[in-house]
Design a protein around this motif. Structure first.
Motif, PDB file in Angstrom:
ATOM      1  N   LEU A 224       0.831  -1.203   0.000  1.00 35.86           N
ATOM      2  CA  LEU A 224       0.000   0.000   0.000  1.00 35.86           C
ATOM      3  C   LEU A 224       0.870   1.260   0.000  1.00 35.86           C
ATOM      4  N   LYS A 225       1.912   1.273   0.816  1.00 38.09           N
ATOM      5  CA  LYS A 225       2.819   2.431   0.847  1.00 38.09           C
ATOM      6  C   LYS A 225       3.500   2.635  -0.496  1.00 38.09           C
ATOM      7  N   MET A 226       3.921   1.532  -1.128  1.00 32.78           N
ATOM      8  CA  MET A 226       4.565   1.637  -2.447  1.00 32.78           C
ATOM      9  C   MET A 226       3.595   2.232  -3.461  1.00 32.78           C
ATOM     10  N   ILE A 227       2.378   1.739  -3.474  1.00 32.11           N
ATOM     11  CA  ILE A 227       1.384   2.209  -4.429  1.00 32.11           C
ATOM     12  C   ILE A 227       1.061   3.678  -4.173  1.00 32.11           C
ATOM     13  N   GLU A 228       0.827   4.026  -2.916  1.00 28.99           N
ATOM     14  CA  GLU A 228       0.517   5.428  -2.581  1.00 28.99           C
ATOM     15  C   GLU A 228       1.653   6.352  -2.989  1.00 28.99           C
ATOM     16  N   SER A 229       2.873   5.979  -2.650  1.00 27.01           N
ATOM     17  CA  SER A 229       4.033   6.824  -2.925  1.00 27.01           C
ATOM     18  C   SER A 229       4.279   7.005  -4.419  1.00 27.01           C
ATOM     19  N   VAL A 230       4.323   5.924  -5.151  1.00 27.24           N
ATOM     20  CA  VAL A 230       4.607   6.004  -6.585  1.00 27.24           C
ATOM     21  C   VAL A 230       3.483   6.728  -7.317  1.00 27.24           C
ATOM     22  N   CYS A 231       2.242   6.446  -6.943  1.00 20.68           N
ATOM     23  CA  CYS A 231       1.115   7.118  -7.598  1.00 20.68           C
ATOM     24  C   CYS A 231       1.153   8.624  -7.343  1.00 20.68           C
ATOM     25  N   ALA A 232       1.502   9.020  -6.127  1.00 18.30           N
ATOM     26  CA  ALA A 232       1.579  10.449  -5.808  1.00 18.30           C
ATOM     27  C   ALA A 232       2.727  11.108  -6.571  1.00 18.30           C
ATOM     28  N   GLU A 233       3.902  10.501  -6.548  1.00 12.70           N
ATOM     29  CA  GLU A 233       5.069  11.091  -7.191  1.00 12.70           C
ATOM     30  C   GLU A 233       4.952  11.139  -8.713  1.00 12.70           C
ATOM     31  N   CYS A 234       4.316  10.116  -9.299  1.00 11.24           N
ATOM     32  CA  CYS A 234       4.192  10.047 -10.763  1.00 11.24           C
ATOM     33  C   CYS A 234       2.846  10.562 -11.264  1.00 11.24           C
ATOM     34  N   LYS A 235       1.999  10.986 -10.322  1.00 12.40           N
ATOM     35  CA  LYS A 235       0.676  11.521 -10.671  1.00 12.40           C
ATOM     36  C   LYS A 235      -0.133  10.530 -11.512  1.00 12.40           C
ATOM     37  N   LEU A 236      -0.179   9.294 -11.025  1.00 15.40           N
ATOM     38  CA  LEU A 236      -0.891   8.233 -11.720  1.00 15.40           C
ATOM     39  C   LEU A 236      -2.359   8.220 -11.316  1.00 15.40           C
ATOM     40  N   GLU A 237      -3.205   7.941 -12.282  1.00 14.40           N
ATOM     41  CA  GLU A 237      -4.644   7.876 -12.024  1.00 14.40           C
ATOM     42  C   GLU A 237      -5.193   6.461 -12.106  1.00 14.40           C
ATOM     43  N   LYS A 238      -4.550   5.575 -12.887  1.00  5.91           N
ATOM     44  CA  LYS A 238      -5.045   4.221 -13.076  1.00  5.91           C
ATOM     45  C   LYS A 238      -3.878   3.242 -13.022  1.00  5.91           C
ATOM     46  N   VAL A 239      -3.916   2.329 -12.064  1.00  9.09           N
ATOM     47  CA  VAL A 239      -2.868   1.330 -11.944  1.00  9.09           C
ATOM     48  C   VAL A 239      -3.470  -0.059 -11.814  1.00  9.09           C
ATOM     49  N   ALA A 240      -2.727  -1.035 -12.317  1.00 11.10           N
ATOM     50  CA  ALA A 240      -3.082  -2.435 -12.133  1.00 11.10           C
ATOM     51  C   ALA A 240      -2.177  -3.003 -11.052  1.00 11.10           C
ATOM     52  N   VAL A 241      -2.734  -3.886 -10.240  1.00  9.46           N
ATOM     53  CA  VAL A 241      -1.974  -4.516  -9.164  1.00  9.46           C
ATOM     54  C   VAL A 241      -2.184  -6.020  -9.267  1.00  9.46           C
ATOM     55  N   LEU A 242      -1.080  -6.769  -9.370  1.00 10.07           N
ATOM     56  CA  LEU A 242      -1.139  -8.220  -9.400  1.00 10.07           C
ATOM     57  C   LEU A 242      -0.649  -8.744  -8.070  1.00 10.07           C
ATOM     58  N   CYS A 243      -1.493  -9.551  -7.430  1.00 10.56           N
ATOM     59  CA  CYS A 243      -1.093 -10.188  -6.178  1.00 10.56           C
ATOM     60  C   CYS A 243      -1.746 -11.561  -6.121  1.00 10.56           C
ATOM     61  N   GLY A 244      -1.235 -12.398  -5.247  1.00 10.35           N
ATOM     62  CA  GLY A 244      -1.833 -13.713  -5.075  1.00 10.35           C
ATOM     63  C   GLY A 244      -3.311 -13.577  -4.762  1.00 10.35           C
ATOM     64  N   ALA A 245      -4.116 -14.439  -5.374  1.00  9.89           N
ATOM     65  CA  ALA A 245      -5.566 -14.352  -5.224  1.00  9.89           C
ATOM     66  C   ALA A 245      -6.011 -14.415  -3.755  1.00  9.89           C
ATOM     67  N   ALA A 246      -5.266 -15.096  -2.925  1.00 12.97           N
ATOM     68  CA  ALA A 246      -5.637 -15.194  -1.506  1.00 12.97           C
ATOM     69  C   ALA A 246      -5.596 -13.834  -0.806  1.00 12.97           C
ATOM     70  N   HIS A 247      -4.849 -12.871  -1.363  1.00  9.94           N
ATOM     71  CA  HIS A 247      -4.744 -11.540  -0.766  1.00  9.94           C
ATOM     72  C   HIS A 247      -5.927 -10.625  -1.112  1.00  9.94           C
ATOM     73  N   LEU A 248      -6.754 -11.014  -2.056  1.00 10.67           N
ATOM     74  CA  LEU A 248      -7.804 -10.105  -2.534  1.00 10.67           C
ATOM     75  C   LEU A 248      -8.677  -9.527  -1.420  1.00 10.67           C
ATOM     76  N   PRO A 249      -9.231 -10.328  -0.517  1.00 15.14           N
ATOM     77  CA  PRO A 249     -10.119  -9.726   0.494  1.00 15.14           C
ATOM     78  C   PRO A 249      -9.414  -8.694   1.381  1.00 15.14           C
ATOM     79  N   THR A 250      -8.255  -9.037   1.897  1.00 21.10           N
ATOM     80  CA  THR A 250      -7.584  -8.130   2.830  1.00 21.10           C
ATOM     81  C   THR A 250      -6.945  -6.943   2.126  1.00 21.10           C
ATOM     82  N   PHE A 251      -6.317  -7.182   0.969  1.00 24.21           N
ATOM     83  CA  PHE A 251      -5.645  -6.075   0.315  1.00 24.21           C
ATOM     84  C   PHE A 251      -6.623  -5.116  -0.358  1.00 24.21           C
ATOM     85  N   SER A 252      -7.693  -5.635  -0.924  1.00 23.32           N
ATOM     86  CA  SER A 252      -8.681  -4.719  -1.514  1.00 23.32           C
ATOM     87  C   SER A 252      -9.269  -3.820  -0.435  1.00 23.32           C
TER      88      SER A 252
END
Length: 173
Positions: free
Chosen positions: A115-143
């Motif tokens: 989450l920190k990586m995504i927040e930081s990079v999105c803020a610094e690069c001014k990103l509006e749309k990103v894709a995130v690949l993670c193990g399917a078991a992480h979907l409930p907690t990470f979403s």
């Protein structure tokens, strides 16, 4: 915070596992077909979403552009997890057992790091749309973490696709 396409993946599909050479031909054919379908699925999802950057839990070698899906998409890829040598040093890694896909004391710190990586990079690069690949078991907690951070999240689990088939697994047959 950006719009996030969160894809729950099966890591065995992210690069060809050399173990498929040692399973019966019919199972290896299923596995190779699954890898192809997975690759097409990810490409279609990211292309349709028009992601500006792909964050990935899996650390794939820099020279393996074909496994990181950069070759056709022209979308940059970024490893978002705590480096493996650091995870090992601080006991943030474990062998996963069936039925124990998430280990809170290991996966909770990793997801907070993502989450920190995504927040930081999105803020610094001014990103509006990103894709995130993670193990399917992480979907409930990470979403949930992404939503709580203010992201608009679309979450898709590869295991729910009609083509998904675990018939290649090396189980008693």
């Amino acid at each position: 915070m950006p719009n996030v396409l969160l894809l729950g993946v099966v890591h065995e599909f992210q690069r060809q596992d050399p173990r498929f050479l040692f399973i019966p031909k019919e199972k290896s054919e299923i596995y190779l077909a699954q890898v192809r379908l997975y690759s097409q699925w990810v490409r279609t999802q990211i292309d349709g979403f028009e992601a500006e950057l792909i964050f990935d839990e899996m650390n794939l070698p820099e020279w393996e552009h074909f496994n990181r899906l950069e070759d056709f998409l022209v979308v940059p890829w970024m490893y978002m997890d705590i480096p493996e040598n650091v995870r090992k040093r601080f006991k943030l890694t474990a062998v996963r057992q069936p039925g124990q896909e998430i280990i809170p004391e290991i996966d909770e710190p990793r997801e907070r790091h993502w989450l920190k990586m995504i927040e930081s990079v999105c803020a610094e690069c001014k990103l509006e749309k990103v894709a995130v690949l993670c193990g399917a078991a992480h979907l409930p907690t990470f979403s949930q973490k992404l939503i709580e951070a203010g992201c608009d999240v679309k979450s898709i689990d590869v295991r729910e696709m009609e083509w998904y088939n675990t018939g290649y697994a090396n189980t008693s047959s």
